[in-house]
Design a protein around this motif. Structure first.
Motif, PDB file in Angstrom:
ATOM      1  N   ILE A 152      -2.636 -26.893 -16.156  1.00 21.48           N
ATOM      2  CA  ILE A 152      -1.168 -26.870 -16.175  1.00 21.48           C
ATOM      3  C   ILE A 152      -0.702 -26.378 -17.529  1.00 21.48           C
ATOM      4  CG2 ILE A 152       0.948 -28.230 -15.970  1.00 21.48           C
ATOM      5  CD1 ILE A 152      -0.632 -30.242 -14.302  1.00 21.48           C
ATOM      6  N   SER A 153       0.117 -25.344 -17.553  1.00 18.85           N
ATOM      7  CA  SER A 153       0.712 -24.877 -18.800  1.00 18.85           C
ATOM      8  C   SER A 153       2.036 -24.206 -18.501  1.00 18.85           C
ATOM      9  CB  SER A 153      -0.232 -23.897 -19.521  1.00 18.85           C
ATOM     10  OG  SER A 153      -0.510 -22.772 -18.717  1.00 18.85           O
ATOM     11  N   LYS A 154       2.957 -24.292 -19.454  1.00 20.63           N
ATOM     12  CA  LYS A 154       4.278 -23.704 -19.275  1.00 20.63           C
ATOM     13  C   LYS A 154       4.770 -23.195 -20.631  1.00 20.63           C
ATOM     14  CE  LYS A 154       7.521 -26.385 -18.124  1.00 20.63           C
ATOM     15  NZ  LYS A 154       8.222 -27.284 -17.198  1.00 20.63           N
ATOM     16  N   PRO A 155       5.682 -22.220 -20.623  1.00 19.88           N
ATOM     17  CA  PRO A 155       6.031 -21.534 -21.872  1.00 19.88           C
ATOM     18  C   PRO A 155       6.979 -22.314 -22.768  1.00 19.88           C
ATOM     19  CG  PRO A 155       7.287 -20.623 -20.047  1.00 19.88           C
ATOM     20  CD  PRO A 155       6.318 -21.605 -19.448  1.00 19.88           C
ATOM     21  N   VAL A 156       6.859 -22.057 -24.065  1.00 21.24           N
ATOM     22  CA  VAL A 156       7.766 -22.552 -25.092  1.00 21.24           C
ATOM     23  C   VAL A 156       8.165 -21.353 -25.951  1.00 21.24           C
ATOM     24  CG1 VAL A 156       8.070 -24.110 -27.054  1.00 21.24           C
ATOM     25  CG2 VAL A 156       6.613 -24.791 -25.139  1.00 21.24           C
ATOM     26  N   GLU A 175      11.994 -20.478  -9.285  1.00 24.91           N
ATOM     27  CA  GLU A 175      12.369 -21.881  -9.382  1.00 24.91           C
ATOM     28  C   GLU A 175      11.184 -22.716  -8.898  1.00 24.91           C
ATOM     29  OE1 GLU A 175      15.411 -23.363 -10.416  1.00 24.91           O
ATOM     30  OE2 GLU A 175      15.703 -21.349 -11.237  1.00 24.91           O
ATOM     31  N   ASN A 176      10.636 -23.562  -9.783  1.00 25.78           N
ATOM     32  CA  ASN A 176       9.431 -24.317  -9.424  1.00 25.78           C
ATOM     33  C   ASN A 176       9.430 -25.718 -10.025  1.00 25.78           C
ATOM     34  OD1 ASN A 176       9.093 -23.510 -12.063  1.00 25.78           O
ATOM     35  ND2 ASN A 176       6.903 -23.098 -11.871  1.00 25.78           N
ATOM     36  N   GLN A 177      10.585 -26.389  -9.953  1.00 27.90           N
ATOM     37  CA  GLN A 177      10.700 -27.748 -10.509  1.00 27.90           C
ATOM     38  C   GLN A 177      10.306 -27.749 -11.982  1.00 27.90           C
ATOM     39  OE1 GLN A 177      12.151 -29.776  -8.573  1.00 27.90           O
ATOM     40  NE2 GLN A 177      11.459 -29.582  -6.459  1.00 27.90           N
ATOM     41  N   GLN A 178      10.786 -26.758 -12.739  1.00 18.34           N
ATOM     42  CA  GLN A 178      10.365 -26.593 -14.126  1.00 18.34           C
ATOM     43  C   GLN A 178      10.956 -27.624 -15.079  1.00 18.34           C
ATOM     44  OE1 GLN A 178      12.091 -24.392 -12.268  1.00 18.34           O
ATOM     45  NE2 GLN A 178      13.577 -23.230 -13.447  1.00 18.34           N
ATOM     46  N   TRP A 179      11.669 -28.609 -14.564  1.00 14.35           N
ATOM     47  CA  TRP A 179      12.232 -29.658 -15.414  1.00 14.35           C
ATOM     48  C   TRP A 179      11.159 -30.565 -16.003  1.00 14.35           C
ATOM     49  CZ3 TRP A 179      10.818 -34.099 -12.862  1.00 14.35           C
ATOM     50  CH2 TRP A 179      10.627 -34.003 -11.484  1.00 14.35           C
ATOM     51  N   ALA A 180       9.962 -30.574 -15.432  1.00 14.32           N
ATOM     52  CA  ALA A 180       8.916 -31.493 -15.908  1.00 14.32           C
ATOM     53  C   ALA A 180       7.825 -30.736 -16.654  1.00 14.32           C
ATOM     54  CB  ALA A 180       8.308 -32.255 -14.733  1.00 14.32           C
ATOM     55  N   ASN A 181       7.274 -31.366 -17.702  1.00 21.79           N
ATOM     56  CA  ASN A 181       6.233 -30.725 -18.502  1.00 21.79           C
ATOM     57  C   ASN A 181       4.924 -30.559 -17.750  1.00 21.79           C
ATOM     58  OD1 ASN A 181       7.851 -30.376 -20.719  1.00 21.79           O
ATOM     59  ND2 ASN A 181       7.174 -32.247 -21.756  1.00 21.79           N
ATOM     60  N   ASP A 182       4.750 -31.288 -16.649  1.00 19.30           N
ATOM     61  CA  ASP A 182       3.516 -31.149 -15.885  1.00 19.30           C
ATOM     62  C   ASP A 182       3.685 -30.182 -14.712  1.00 19.30           C
ATOM     63  OD1 ASP A 182       5.222 -33.115 -14.645  1.00 19.30           O
ATOM     64  OD2 ASP A 182       3.566 -33.554 -13.289  1.00 19.30           O
ATOM     65  N   HIS A 183       4.820 -29.492 -14.643  1.00 23.34           N
ATOM     66  CA  HIS A 183       5.026 -28.475 -13.617  1.00 23.34           C
ATOM     67  C   HIS A 183       4.959 -27.115 -14.294  1.00 23.34           C
ATOM     68  CE1 HIS A 183       7.582 -31.684 -11.307  1.00 23.34           C
ATOM     69  NE2 HIS A 183       6.278 -31.967 -11.335  1.00 23.34           N
ATOM     70  N   GLY A 184       3.790 -26.498 -14.255  1.00 21.08           N
ATOM     71  CA  GLY A 184       3.582 -25.252 -14.979  1.00 21.08           C
ATOM     72  C   GLY A 184       3.945 -24.025 -14.162  1.00 21.08           C
ATOM     73  N   VAL A 185       3.709 -22.866 -14.764  1.00 25.12           N
ATOM     74  CA  VAL A 185       3.868 -21.601 -14.047  1.00 25.12           C
ATOM     75  C   VAL A 185       2.747 -21.523 -13.021  1.00 25.12           C
ATOM     76  CG1 VAL A 185       3.810 -19.087 -14.264  1.00 25.12           C
ATOM     77  CG2 VAL A 185       4.986 -20.467 -15.991  1.00 25.12           C
ATOM     78  N   ASN A 186       3.106 -21.380 -11.750  1.00 26.74           N
ATOM     79  CA  ASN A 186       2.118 -21.537 -10.680  1.00 26.74           C
ATOM     80  C   ASN A 186       1.435 -20.236 -10.287  1.00 26.74           C
ATOM     81  OD1 ASN A 186       0.800 -23.366  -8.895  1.00 26.74           O
ATOM     82  ND2 ASN A 186       1.976 -22.523  -7.184  1.00 26.74           N
ATOM     83  N   PHE A 187       1.925 -19.080 -10.732  1.00 28.12           N
ATOM     84  CA  PHE A 187       1.228 -17.841 -10.395  1.00 28.12           C
ATOM     85  C   PHE A 187       0.290 -17.444 -11.529  1.00 28.12           C
ATOM     86  CE2 PHE A 187       5.435 -16.667 -12.067  1.00 28.12           C
ATOM     87  CZ  PHE A 187       5.109 -15.777 -13.078  1.00 28.12           C
ATOM     88  N   THR A 188      -0.645 -16.558 -11.223  1.00 24.02           N
ATOM     89  CA  THR A 188      -1.692 -16.180 -12.170  1.00 24.02           C
ATOM     90  C   THR A 188      -1.445 -14.776 -12.713  1.00 24.02           C
ATOM     91  OG1 THR A 188      -3.172 -15.127 -10.552  1.00 24.02           O
ATOM     92  CG2 THR A 188      -3.269 -17.533 -10.734  1.00 24.02           C
ATOM     93  N   VAL A 339      -7.719 -38.631  -7.035  1.00 23.03           N
ATOM     94  CA  VAL A 339      -6.339 -38.983  -7.398  1.00 23.03           C
ATOM     95  C   VAL A 339      -6.286 -39.341  -8.877  1.00 23.03           C
ATOM     96  CG1 VAL A 339      -5.651 -39.713  -5.098  1.00 23.03           C
ATOM     97  CG2 VAL A 339      -6.757 -41.360  -6.632  1.00 23.03           C
ATOM     98  N   PRO A 340      -5.150 -39.074  -9.540  1.00 24.11           N
ATOM     99  CA  PRO A 340      -3.963 -38.382  -9.021  1.00 24.11           C
ATOM    100  C   PRO A 340      -4.148 -36.862  -9.072  1.00 24.11           C
ATOM    101  CG  PRO A 340      -3.572 -39.041 -11.273  1.00 24.11           C
ATOM    102  CD  PRO A 340      -4.938 -39.569 -10.920  1.00 24.11           C
ATOM    103  N   PHE A 341      -3.424 -36.165  -8.194  1.00 24.38           N
ATOM    104  CA  PHE A 341      -3.484 -34.708  -8.195  1.00 24.38           C
ATOM    105  C   PHE A 341      -2.185 -34.143  -7.632  1.00 24.38           C
ATOM    106  CE2 PHE A 341      -5.189 -36.072  -4.092  1.00 24.38           C
ATOM    107  CZ  PHE A 341      -4.568 -35.226  -3.191  1.00 24.38           C
ATOM    108  N   GLN A 342      -1.991 -32.859  -7.855  1.00 27.97           N
ATOM    109  CA  GLN A 342      -0.843 -32.126  -7.336  1.00 27.97           C
ATOM    110  C   GLN A 342      -1.307 -31.088  -6.325  1.00 27.97           C
ATOM    111  OE1 GLN A 342       0.964 -30.242 -10.721  1.00 27.97           O
ATOM    112  NE2 GLN A 342       2.198 -32.024 -11.285  1.00 27.97           N
TER     113      GLN A 342
END
Length: 735
Positions: A152-156, A175-188, A339-342
């Motif tokens: 999981i990673s997301k930009p800063v 739009e991918n629920q980006q409000w949370a730090n554990d919701h990263g960019v889902n495409f590669t 568990v836990p997993f997404q």
């Protein structure tokens, strides 16, 4: 093979062709195997041994980007075909520090851009390899990533993250629920050519929410008319025993073009420097991407679809108030689901239509995105939360060259977003909700010799609806103004821009356990819209052997929104820390980015690059803002090998050093971070016989350094990043 030929026979809608020949401006001799991109068509052409290529089925007005090994890249605007052969002269240059870069959003060449936009090439065979897409993006000055393990990673961007940074894929807002730090960019990175990075408030072209910046990803070009390309690539990383396999196929006739990409990745728990493995840091995912293009006379059409499905473990999950890092480590490496997993499943569909006139372009982009997020905490069969987020965006734009000095760009954008909870979930973190956005903008760009200036305004409106709040409306007028001045070896840029962001439904109405971050989150209905202003300066110095860029910036925020821990205890959820969304009346971020590229005259194949990224953030009481990254210094030393007669050739060797400095100025609920430095090395090879094979071989974290980055979501329990990682990638070109 017969099938491919049969498909190509169905595609020829032949029009009168245009031949292009690329020659040396001094010797007038052909430039063999020069490359030409037709910008409007997203088509990449390659000249033959005598520098010629046939160009068929092009619109009346188009842009060519011409490049060749050892030559300066040249940009040409063709408004009218004067003869059967268009001769393009290019100048020799033993060093190419700055390529010709055209913004995918405005069509403006980077050297004329009012802001210091960065265009980063993805999947560059001669760049240091990274484990994921955000690793590549985070190598740009001023750009970092928040991450949870390896999956999981997301930009800063300049200290801003989450809802303050927008992501686009081929013009489609993601739009991918980006409000949370554990919701990263889902495409590669599969099938992606470049990412345009806009730093700071960017509402003018991208709409509300772009307070921190924008990542604008663009897919790879189509292949040349009446050709096909295919390849298979496999990648391996020793640290997590990660394997990745991707396949690519491109086919084109004169008017029709088609791309398809497919990929699969599977990674076990990653290993830290002490030899242990971080439990449940495993993940796996699959990707399918297609694109269909067609053009006829003045009309250009593109249909794109992308599906990503990922299963991601959530390491560091605990209900303990004082967790022990050893509780999350194991002597056994595992890749089985636990568990836990997404479970995350995304679908992106975009439909693009362009009409090209003699001096104008009209473009309409529509589409649909869906993001299904399921989080399992303790039960595999029953999810803790399960939500479906859908978005229907549209973007209508018109650009025209009023005269040779003045360009006008105008447009309208909007989207309809809905978030719905699944009844099978145990908890509801966010209520069912919907929002409607629309905005309109207009900007003018004036250029005269060495001087460029741009001014634009935009109006945005958003309506948010949910049972708990009824309906709330937000609106704002924003603008941007800037100039570029070039004299001799220097280029000076300055830009002032503003932006705004209404509070998100997660910030207003959250009231439940968020399993991905292991905390209870509470929103506030009293939050007001955020406002931001940025003053940005940039100075470039360019010679044949040296490129230096200095880029200081200063941002001010009003009603800055963030989340912070509280002392509250929720009955029935005593094991979860409680976090609440809050707002400070004002905040500032400021800093600078410096980039240095030196190519010594006595060693033409040697390149030394270094960049420096520094950002500080403070609230109205001069107290540090949370999640502001450490100061970073990147250094790259690369040697490019010349012509070699052997079938096996070594192309480049690179040594990279990344140094993160101490972070002592932290928010009251954060802890300080120590400095550390990581060394990486990589070599790139090629093998040419009947087929061509490219090999990438490298080592990340050569000295097995233990480190904990300030932006790691595992920092609070003392879990370090990955230890030494040997990796390789083999790309087999089928044709």
């Amino acid at each position: 093979m017969r099938f491919y030929k049969f498909i190509l026979l169905l595609l020829p809608f032949l029009l009168n062709g245009q031949s292009i020949q690329v020659i040396d401006s001094e010797t007038k001799t052909p430039v063999s195997y020069a490359e030409i991109e037709v910008y409007e068509l997203d088509v990449q052409l390659k000249c033959n041994a005598v520098g010629e290529v046939k160009l068929t089925s092009v619109p009346p007005s188009f842009t060519l980007i011409v490049s060749g090994i050892g030559y300066l890249t040249k940009n040409i605007q063709v408004n009218e075909i004067q003869s059967d052969v268009l001769v393009v002269e290019v100048e020799k240059n033993h060093l190419l520090l700055n390529e010709v870069i055209i913004s995918p959003t405005t069509g403006i060449i980077q050297q004329h851009n009012l802001s210091n936009v960065v265009l980063k090439q993805i999947n560059n065979p001669n760049s240091i390899g990274t484990s994921n897409l955000m690793g590549t993006v985070a190598s740009v000055p001023g750009v970092y990533s928040i991450y949870t393990g390896a999956g999981i990673s997301k930009p800063v961007i300049r200290g801003m993250s989450g809802l303050k940074v927008l992501t686009f894929l081929n013009g489609l807002r993601i739009e991918n629920q980006q409000w949370a730090n554990d919701h990263g960019v889902n495409f590669t990175d599969l099938g992606i050519k470049t990412v345009e990075i806009v730093k700071g408030p960017s509402s003018l072209l991208y709409g509300a929410d772009a307070l921190g910046g924008v990542l604008y990803f663009v897919d790879e070009d189509y292949t040349s008319p009446n050709t096909q390309q295919s390849s298979v690539e496999t990648r391996f990383e020793s640290n997590s025993l990660s394997t990745s396999t991707v396949a690519r196929l491109k086919m084109a006739g004169n008017n029709f073009r088609f791309n398809v990409f497919a990929g699969y990745k599977n990674a076990a728990d990653y290993q830290i420097p002490n030899g242990a493995y971080i439990v449940n840091s495993r993940f796996k995912g699959k990707t399918l991407k297609t694109a269909l293009g067609y053009n006829k006379n003045r009309w250009i059409f593109n249909l794109r679809y992308n599906h990503n499905s990922n299963q991601i473990g959530l390491p560091g999950h605990t209900h303990s108030a004082n967790p022990n890092p050893s509780d999350f480590q194991s002597s056994v490496q595992n890749r089985d689901r636990a568990v836990p997993f997404q479970l995350i499943s995304d679908h992106y569909l975009s439909i693009e239509n362009k009409l090209i006139f003699d001096k104008s372009v009209l473009k309409l982009l529509t589409g649909y995105t869906s993001n299904s997020l399921t989080e399992h905490e303790e039960k595999v069969t029953i999810p803790g939360i399960k939500m479906l987020l859908t978005n229907i965006p549209y973007n209508l734009s018109f650009s025209t060259n009023i005269n040779e000095n003045l360009k006008w760009i105008s447009g309208a954008q909007g989207m309809i977003v809905k978030n719905k909870n699944d009844r099978s979930a145990e908890n509801i973190l966010l209520p069912n909700s919907s929002s409607i956005d629309y905005g309109t903008y207009s900007l003018f760009q004036f250029s005269k010799e060495l001087f460029e200036t741009q001014i634009g305004v935009r109006y945005d409106y958003r309506e948010i609806s949910a049972d708990e709040i009824g309906s709330k409306n937000f609106s704002k007028l924003n603008g941007s103004i800037g100039l570029v001045y070039q004299t001799g070896l220097y280029t000076f840029r300055t830009n002032f821009s503003s932006g705004f962001r209404p509070p998100h439904i997660s910030e207003m109405l959250a009231n439940g356990v968020h399993h991905g971050t292991n905390r209870y989150e509470i929103g506030s209905q009293d939050l007001e819209s955020e406002y931001a202003n940025q003053l940005d300066f940039s100075l470039d110095y360019n010679t044949a052997h040296l490129n230096v860029n200095i880029n200081p910036f200063y941002n001010t925020f009003k009603n800055y929104i963030y989340i912070k821990p509280t002392e509250v205890i929720i009955e029935g959820y005593e094991n979860y820390p409680v976090y609440r969304y809050a707002q400070t009346s004002s905040a500032t971020t400021y800093g600078t980015e410096i980039y240095f590229h030196y190519h010594p005259h006595f060693a033409h194949r040697l390149h030394l690059e270094q960049d420096f990224s520094f950002v500080m953030g403070e609230d109205q009481y001069n107290q540090p803002l949370p999640l502001i990254p450490q100061t970073r210094i990147n250094t790259n030393l690369k040697y490019e090998f010349g012509e070699q007669k052997a079938k096996i050739k070594i192309e480049t060797v690179q040594l990279q050093r990344t140094h993160f400095l101490d972070k002592n100025e932290v928010a009251s609920f954060e802890t300080t971070s120590n400095d550390y430095e990581i060394y990486n090395i990589e070599a790139n090879f090629s093998y040419t016989s009947k087929k061509t094979v490219y090999l990438k071989l490298g080592i990340r974290n050569i000295f097995n350094k233990r480190f904990v980055n300030h932006l790691s979501n595992l920092k609070n329990i003392g879990l370090p990043g990955a230890g030494t990682n040997v990796y390789f990638a083999i790309n087999y070109i089928l044709n």
